[in-house]
Design an enzyme around this catalytic site. Structure first.
Site, mmCIF file in Angstrom:
data_model
loop_
_atom_site.group_PDB
_atom_site.id
_atom_site.type_symbol
_atom_site.label_atom_id
_atom_site.label_comp_id
_atom_site.label_asym_id
_atom_site.label_seq_id
_atom_site.Cartn_x
_atom_site.Cartn_y
_atom_site.Cartn_z
ATOM 1 N N TRP A 19 -2.960 -2.785 -1.533
ATOM 2 C CA TRP A 19 -2.590 -4.179 -1.816
ATOM 3 C C TRP A 19 -3.308 -4.988 -0.735
ATOM 4 C CZ3 TRP A 19 -0.202 -8.349 0.516
ATOM 5 C CH2 TRP A 19 0.245 -9.356 -0.341
ATOM 6 N N LYS B 118 6.186 -4.495 -4.024
ATOM 7 C CA LYS B 118 7.621 -4.226 -4.012
ATOM 8 C C LYS B 118 8.194 -4.233 -2.597
ATOM 9 C CE LYS B 118 11.543 -2.899 -5.836
ATOM 10 N NZ LYS B 118 12.298 -3.949 -6.516
ATOM 11 N N GLU C 238 7.992 -15.023 -10.977
ATOM 12 C CA GLU C 238 7.442 -13.717 -10.584
ATOM 13 C C GLU C 238 6.804 -12.972 -11.742
ATOM 14 O OE1 GLU C 238 9.915 -11.579 -7.049
ATOM 15 O OE2 GLU C 238 11.035 -11.910 -8.879
ATOM 16 N N ASN D 104 -1.669 1.506 5.803
ATOM 17 C CA ASN D 104 -0.777 0.466 5.306
ATOM 18 C C ASN D 104 -0.431 -0.409 6.501
ATOM 19 O OD1 ASN D 104 1.237 -1.095 4.211
ATOM 20 N ND2 ASN D 104 2.733 0.547 4.001
ATOM 21 N N GLY D 105 -0.698 -1.718 6.388
ATOM 22 C CA GLY D 105 -0.374 -2.621 7.487
ATOM 23 C C GLY D 105 -1.555 -3.531 7.808
ATOM 24 N N ARG E 293 4.983 -0.001 -6.011
ATOM 25 C CA ARG E 293 4.922 -0.856 -4.824
ATOM 26 C C ARG E 293 3.971 -2.035 -5.012
ATOM 27 N NH1 ARG E 293 6.564 2.653 -0.241
ATOM 28 N NH2 ARG E 293 5.351 1.431 1.210
ATOM 29 N N LYS F 195 12.752 -15.441 -10.408
ATOM 30 C CA LYS F 195 12.537 -14.337 -11.359
ATOM 31 C C LYS F 195 11.524 -14.761 -12.428
ATOM 32 C CE LYS F 195 13.772 -11.653 -9.972
ATOM 33 N NZ LYS F 195 14.329 -10.959 -8.863
ATOM 34 N N CYS G 100 0.818 -1.211 0.000
ATOM 35 C CA CYS G 100 0.000 0.000 0.000
ATOM 36 C C CYS G 100 0.851 1.259 0.000
ATOM 37 C CB CYS G 100 -0.864 0.052 1.257
ATOM 38 S SG CYS G 100 -2.008 -1.286 1.384
ATOM 39 N N GLU H 47 17.403 -18.083 -7.708
ATOM 40 C CA GLU H 47 17.014 -16.726 -8.106
ATOM 41 C C GLU H 47 16.461 -16.729 -9.542
ATOM 42 O OE1 GLU H 47 16.302 -14.005 -6.972
ATOM 43 O OE2 GLU H 47 16.700 -12.444 -8.438
ATOM 44 N N HIS I 172 17.722 -37.275 -6.402
ATOM 45 C CA HIS I 172 16.954 -37.598 -5.196
ATOM 46 C C HIS I 172 15.497 -37.188 -5.325
ATOM 47 C CE1 HIS I 172 20.651 -38.740 -3.126
ATOM 48 N NE2 HIS I 172 21.193 -37.722 -3.780
HETATM 49 N N1 HGA Z 1 -5.014 -4.338 5.742
HETATM 50 C C1 HGA Z 1 -5.350 -3.296 4.817
HETATM 51 C C2 HGA Z 1 -4.103 -2.656 4.243
HETATM 52 C C3 HGA Z 1 -3.257 -3.637 3.483
HETATM 53 C C4 HGA Z 1 -1.840 -3.205 3.253
HETATM 54 O O1 HGA Z 1 -1.236 -2.465 3.988
HETATM 55 N N2 HGA Z 1 -1.182 -3.698 2.214
HETATM 56 O O2 HGA Z 1 0.118 -3.270 1.950
HETATM 57 C C5 HGA Z 1 -6.268 -3.792 3.713
HETATM 58 O O3 HGA Z 1 -6.345 -5.000 3.442
HETATM 59 O O4 HGA Z 1 -6.933 -2.966 3.103
#
Ligand code: HGA
Length: 607
Positions: free
Chosen positions: A74, A602, A486, A98-99, A27, A483, A2, A479, A502
């Site tokens: 996110w 990111k 991803e 964010n969090g 990000r 890559k 986020c 790696e 194995h």
């Molecule tokens: N938990 C919140 C924010 C998600 C977040 O920080 N992502 O990087 C949500 O799900 O909206």
């Protein structure tokens, strides 16, 4: 992850907010939104998907007001949808976050008892609802936020806006990064200096537990105990936050191409313009008294650490343990005196790596970090922070940060060996001059682009790809597989060549490309034997090696990439180039979103 932006200015906020969100796109996100206060009224616009959806919406439904907050989300709690997108609004309160609020269920129960209805599935909505509830109790916006912060568990960077308050924004952080930008008669909030770059170069990073109250002309920061905190204001060099593709189709392509330059900057930083004297904060890290090193990181940085294990053990004779941060932090591993704990993170904000660092803080002799962002939490909380000098990395799939991490970790291994007397001056001089020649070898490797591009078109048809490597090339195989996964979404796995028999050899058939990374070094013959075992079972081998390697093992290959010769120790850094190019061109051939691959973020600021 986020991205957060807050604008308290003299102009219409919406264009600034959207521009800042564009700079935060790197990000990784799935939806976006902004809220403003205009003539006292709090309103918002949100859209799922790319930012263009939000800007299109704003064309049809503009949002006026000179104060605003914005967010790229996110999702962690609740699907990506307009309903779950931030800003969340409850009565007079709007918030971006964010969090993860870990005790959001408790708040939900409490709010349910108050008869409150929920309109989202997110943890964040409870923050807005609780602040609203406290304001209903008679709290001022500031008192309501302060009251809630005391109860929040988990990680957060938060920015609040309030109805009827055109000159007020409140921010808080714990576990997720947040910065304040200082302007002329304006102030801002941002997840990082990149978001704030066009607005200001004067930045204050909030510290753990800080809460900031902003008006256009003042910023008041208080620490977790409510005491006034005098946080340093830094000037951020604009070069460090430049975001442009410089003529390349993707940021990832630009960042792959930048490697000769950034690696040579890293080499210049650690060795000066000439000679083989390592410029290292030796007084701060004593490798002579330690009996063990612990290296902790996530993702690509974890593979850089795995490579470093081979270097440090071989050159300095120090036993090295390497762990992924998300496992390390909860395993309660014994970390005692005689240990150097080293943490690697591009952003310096990786939540699990930061938590692992904090776990080691009073236990290890020294906390060392290898980071790209010197102002980051991990750098600030280390005894010694070693910069990798890669410059801003925007592509979600790390490229130049990986090769710069490797370069710095090799310097760590050389310095440890020098201090312990396990490397001769002559050998150190040889390796150093090979390192100085590395950028030109990387340029030669980059010249393989056309070959790799053709090959990648064929690889893009594959459903699964296997990568093999032995010794210090095993982490490179890991790696390479990461890559490819991803950004091309092709299933790829890596094995140490010797492990093939194995189990994974059962997967080999005529449809399975097997990428073998093997310079002509002491282990080459062993790896080639494993490669023959693949070919004997009809496997399609792509061998990445040098001319000497191809002369010996070039027959019967499906495809090959010829690499320049290089000092053995440096091969992992050089062979990162074809691994990156292969993934990049395969993704381009498949038409995926190279710079913002699905589901990826990111700077991973949640655990
Ligand atoms: N938990 C919140 C924010 C998600 C977040 O920080 N992502 O990087 C949500 O799900 O909206």
């Amino acid at each position: 992850m986020c991205g957060i932006i807050g604008y308290l200015g003299q102009h219409e906020a919406a264009p600034f907010l959207v521009d800042a969100l564009r700079r935060l796109e790197y990000r990784g996100y799935d939806s976006a939104g902004i809220a403003t206060v205009n003539k006292g009224a709090l309103d918002r616009r949100r859209a799922v998907g790319k930012l263009v959806n939000l800007s299109d919406l704003l064309v049809h439904m503009p949002l006026a007001g000179k104060s605003g907050i914005g967010h790229t989300r996110w999702a962690t709690h609740g699907e990506p949808s307009e309903r779950n997108a931030h800003p969340h609004k409850a009565g007079p309160v709007a918030v971006v976050h964010n969090g993860i609020i870990e005790n959001y269920r408790d708040f939900r129960s409490e709010l349910k008892e108050m008869g409150v209805d929920f309109v989202t599935d997110t943890d964040t909505e409870t923050v807005a609802l609780m602040v609203e509830a406290y304001m209903r109790d008679g709290d001022s916006p500031r008192a309501a936020v302060e009251r809630l912060l005391k109860r929040l568990e988990g990680a957060y960077a938060l920015a609040f806006l309030f109805e009827g308050e055109e000159d007020l924004m409140i921010a808080a952080r714990k576990g997720s990064p947040l910065a304040i930008g200082h302007g002329e008669g304006e102030n801002y909030i941002g997840s990082d200096a990149i978001a704030l770059a066009p607005l200001t170069d004067k930045i204050t990073y909030l510290e753990e537990g800080d809460m900031a109250v902003l008006t256009r002309t003042s910023v008041e920061i208080r620490d977790a105990d409510g005491q006034l905190a005098n946080r340093e204001m830094r000037e951020v060099k604009q070069d460090n936050v430049r975001v442009d593709k410089a003529g390349h189709k993707h940021f990832m392509a630009k960042e792959i191409a930048e490697q000769p330059q950034v690696i040579s900057e890293a080499i210049g930083h650690y060795f000066g313009a000439s000679g083989h004297q390592i410029r290292f904060p030796s007084d701060d890290i004593d490798f002579t008294t330690v009996s063990r090193m612990v290296l902790v990181a996530c993702g690509t940085a974890f593979y850089a650490c795995l490579t470093a294990k081979y270097w440090i053990e071989k050159l300095a004779g120090i036993p090295v343990e390497v762990d992924v941060a998300s496992e390390f932090r909860y395993r309660e591993p014994p970390v005692g005196k005689g240990t150097i704990a080293l943490f690697v993170s591009q952003s310096g904000e990786t939540a699990d790596t930061l938590a692992a660092l904090r776990y080691c803080k009073d236990k290890a002799d020294r906390i060392v970090s290898v980071v790209n962002v010197p102002e980051s939490s991990i750098a600030r909380e280390s005894d010694v922070a070693l910069p990798i000098l890669a410059g801003t990395e925007i592509g979600v799939a790390s490229t130049k940060a990986f090769s710069c991490q490797l370069t710095v970790l090799l310097v760590v291994a050389l310095e440890a060996a020098r201090q312990r007397g396990t490397i001769t001056d002559d050998r150190l001089a040889d390796v150093t001059s090979a390192l100085r020649g590395l950028p030109s070898r990387i340029n030669m490797a980059l010249d393989n682009e056309a070959v790799v591009e053709t090959l990648a078109t064929e690889l893009s048809e594959a459903r699964d790809v296997l990568f093999l490597g032995r010794g210090q090339m095993y982490p490179l195989a890991l790696e390479g597989a990461l890559k490819l996964k991803e950004i091309s979404y092709i299933h790829a796995e890596a094995y140490a060549s010797g492990e093939l028999k194995h189990g994974p050899i059962a997967l080999i058939d005529g449809n399975m490309p097997v990428v073998v990374m093997a310079p002509r070094d002491a282990l080459f013959d062993k790896t080639v034997s494993n490669m023959q075992e693949v070919m004997a079972r009809g496997g399609k081998v792509l061998l990445i090696t040098d001319k000497a390697g191809l002369d010996i093992a070039g027959d019967g290959l499906w495809r090959s990439i010829e690499m320049p010769e290089v000092e053995d120790l440096l091969a992992p850094i050089l062979y990162a180039i074809p691994a990156q190019q292969l993934a990049y061109h395969t993704a381009v051939a498949k038409g995926t979103d190279v710079d913002q691959p699905r589901n990826l973020a990111k700077s991973v600021t949640v655990e």
